[in-house]
Design an enzyme around this catalytic site. Structure first.
Site, PDB file in Angstrom:
ATOM      1  N   LYS A  52     -60.853  54.406   3.163  1.00  0.00           N
ATOM      2  CA  LYS A  52     -60.943  53.050   2.596  1.00  0.00           C
ATOM      3  C   LYS A  52     -61.700  53.080   1.265  1.00  0.00           C
ATOM      4  O   LYS A  52     -61.295  52.449   0.288  1.00  0.00           O
ATOM      5  CB  LYS A  52     -61.613  52.094   3.595  1.00  0.00           C
ATOM      6  CG  LYS A  52     -60.695  51.778   4.777  1.00  0.00           C
ATOM      7  CD  LYS A  52     -61.398  51.107   5.943  1.00  0.00           C
ATOM      8  CE  LYS A  52     -60.464  51.080   7.154  1.00  0.00           C
ATOM      9  NZ  LYS A  52     -61.086  50.569   8.380  1.00  0.00           N
ATOM     10  N   GLN A  96     -66.493  48.507  10.557  1.00  0.00           N
ATOM     11  CA  GLN A  96     -65.619  49.524  11.159  1.00  0.00           C
ATOM     12  C   GLN A  96     -65.772  49.496  12.681  1.00  0.00           C
ATOM     13  O   GLN A  96     -66.877  49.592  13.204  1.00  0.00           O
ATOM     14  CB  GLN A  96     -65.978  50.910  10.597  1.00  0.00           C
ATOM     15  CG  GLN A  96     -65.054  52.016  11.062  1.00  0.00           C
ATOM     16  CD  GLN A  96     -63.616  51.846  10.591  1.00  0.00           C
ATOM     17  OE1 GLN A  96     -63.363  51.506   9.446  1.00  0.00           O
ATOM     18  NE2 GLN A  96     -62.665  52.052  11.491  1.00  0.00           N
ATOM     19  N   ASP A 119     -60.207  42.118   7.147  1.00  0.00           N
ATOM     20  CA  ASP A 119     -59.513  42.716   8.292  1.00  0.00           C
ATOM     21  C   ASP A 119     -58.638  41.679   9.007  1.00  0.00           C
ATOM     22  O   ASP A 119     -57.764  42.033   9.797  1.00  0.00           O
ATOM     23  CB  ASP A 119     -60.534  43.277   9.297  1.00  0.00           C
ATOM     24  CG  ASP A 119     -60.625  44.799   9.244  1.00  0.00           C
ATOM     25  OD1 ASP A 119     -59.610  45.436   8.913  1.00  0.00           O
ATOM     26  OD2 ASP A 119     -61.714  45.329   9.536  1.00  0.00           O
TER      27      ASP A 119
END
Ligand code: NAD
Length: 290
Positions: A52, A96, A119
């Protein structure tokens, strides 16, 4: 059989994003900025976070990595998220997953500002997405849609079977492909661990598109699909040898497919690219550019 090359598609999307960022920066704005929070040092999470951060740089974004030890208190994590929510220099934030067992994952997701939830896991974004409203769409599902779109795989009116109902993949992709979106308008069946085997086989053998996200190597075998199927393999499974494989017995099933995603180099790359799209949207929202 044709490959749905997630690497190629992601590179094309990222190049387009970096061109858009260059225009904004040339006009005097700061770069988009993603903040990633990583708890502990779970090896796969480390590797996803690295990818990422690298892709942020290729997209022309700034990024920050905030690390906490495995033993972090939930309150400490929530306080950091609150700080990032209020920080005007960060456009998007990711925590995460998975988090250690002593932390309430949903509570953490719910604490992220919906405006920075790149997300797309916050209930506000998930709800808006389900209702067909403007939202950050869950990144893996959005990445799958972008991949189908890139290769112009027919979706409208097709029979799509999703295997796995996780909140991050199976559930959102089943909603997105059945919605009347820019990509969607398929007829979708969502299956899961309680779906009787015979029913699962009835569905997958008739499906034009099968999307599998179960986390079981070799789960989809040639007898489960028809000739000419489009197969999207979301699974990322690390074998004892260290090799990464998906949920599809690729070599055996690929000859029956019209289209198939490889693992690695398929959906994983698209998930990261979709996060970049969501970050660019958050940034453009911040500066009233859209
Ligand atoms: P999960 O691991 O949370 O849950 C597995 C799902 O599979 C459940 O919904 C369960 O009902 C279903 N399932 C299990 N056995 C089944 C069976 N016999 N028949 C039908 N359904 C069955 O799901 P997840 O978080 O979506 O992860 C699935 C896989 O996708 C994992 O390998 C994960 O690493 C991978 N993943 C990849 C990406 C990516 O970017 N490529 C993103 C997220 C997850």
């Amino acid at each position: 059989m044709k490959l749905l090359d997630g690497k190629l598609c992601a590179e094309s999307l990222v190049a387009d994003i970096s061109r858009q960022v260059a225009v904004h920066v040339a006009a005097g704005l700061r770069k988009p900025h993603m903040t990633v929070i990583l708890v502990g040092n779970h090896a796969p999470s480390e590797s996803y976070v690295k990818s990422k951060i690298t892709t942020c740089s290729l997209s022309g974004f700034d990024s920050s990595l905030v690390r906490f030890p495995e033993t972090v208190y939930e309150q400490e994590l929530l306080a950091k998220i609150e700080e990032i929510n209020l920080d005007p220099s960060t456009d998007g934030v990711i925590v995460q997953l998975p988090l250690p067992a002593h932390i309430d994952q949903q509570k953490v997701i719910n604490s992220i500002s919906p405006d920075k939830d790149i997300d797309g896991f916050h209930p506000t974004n998930f709800g808006r997405m389900a209702l067909g409203q403007k939202a950050f769409r869950p990144a893996t599902a959005y990445g799958i849609c972008k991949l189908l779109q890139f290769y112009q795989v027919p979706v409208v009116g097709k029979h799509c079977v999703v295997i796995g109902r996780s909140n991050i993949v199976g559930k959102p992709i089943s909603i997105m492909l059945s919605n009347d979106f820019d990509i969607g308008n398929a007829t979708v069946t969502l299956t899961h661990i309680e779906t009787p085997r015979e029913l699962l086989l009835d569905e997958t053998r008739r499906a034009d598109i099968v999307i599998v996200a179960v986390g079981i190597p070799g789960f989809v075998t040639p007898d489960m699909v028809k000739e000419g199927v489009t197969l999207i393999d979301v699974g990322i499974n690390r074998l004892e040898s260290g090799k990464i494989v998906g949920d599809v017995a690729f070599d055996a099933v690929a000859p029956k497919c019209a289209w198939i995603t490889p693992v690695p180099g398929g959906v994983g790359r698209m998930t990261v690219a979709a996060l970049m799209i969501n970050t660019l949207i958050a940034y453009q929202n911040n500066f009233n550019l859209v």
